[in-house]
Design a protein around this motif. Structure first.
Motif: not given
Length: 101
Positions: A56-63, A66-77, A82-84
């Motif tokens: 639980r919440l690993t995807t939220v943490q990963a997102e 990735l947002k804090e890392g300024s990754f594009s929406r496509k790259k985050r997807a 993997s980050v989760s």
């Protein structure tokens, strides 16, 4: 899909950690039983220790990371699963006392 890759690793495996997709209230989700069957299959195929671990919440943490890392929406997807998985393993190791904070 993953099983042939895992079986090739053979005796080098100490423990396999499988994410357990629970609902926020800690009850089973639609995919919980699938994860349990996958873990059972792994145990039978390789006789390895397999542990289910709350994801639980690993995807939220990963997102969020990735947002804090300024990754594009496509790259985050592309990276979110993997980050989760990394977050899941870090949480597992930390709870088991195998990793320093």
């Amino acid at each position: 899909e993953f099983i042939p890759h895992i079986t090739r690793l053979g005796s080098g495996i100490e423990t396999i950690v499988v994410g357990l997709p629970l609902k926020m209230n800690a009850t089973d989700s639609k995919t919980t039983e699938h994860a349990r069957r996958f873990a059972d299959t792994l145990k039978q195929l390789g006789n390895w220790p397999v542990e289910l671990f709350d994801e639980r919440l690993t995807t939220v943490q990963a997102e969020r990371s990735l947002k804090e890392g300024s990754f594009s929406r496509k790259k985050r997807a592309q990276l979110v699963d993997s980050v989760s998985a990394v977050i899941l393993l870090q949480n597992y190791l930390q709870i088991r006392g195998l990793q320093r904070c």
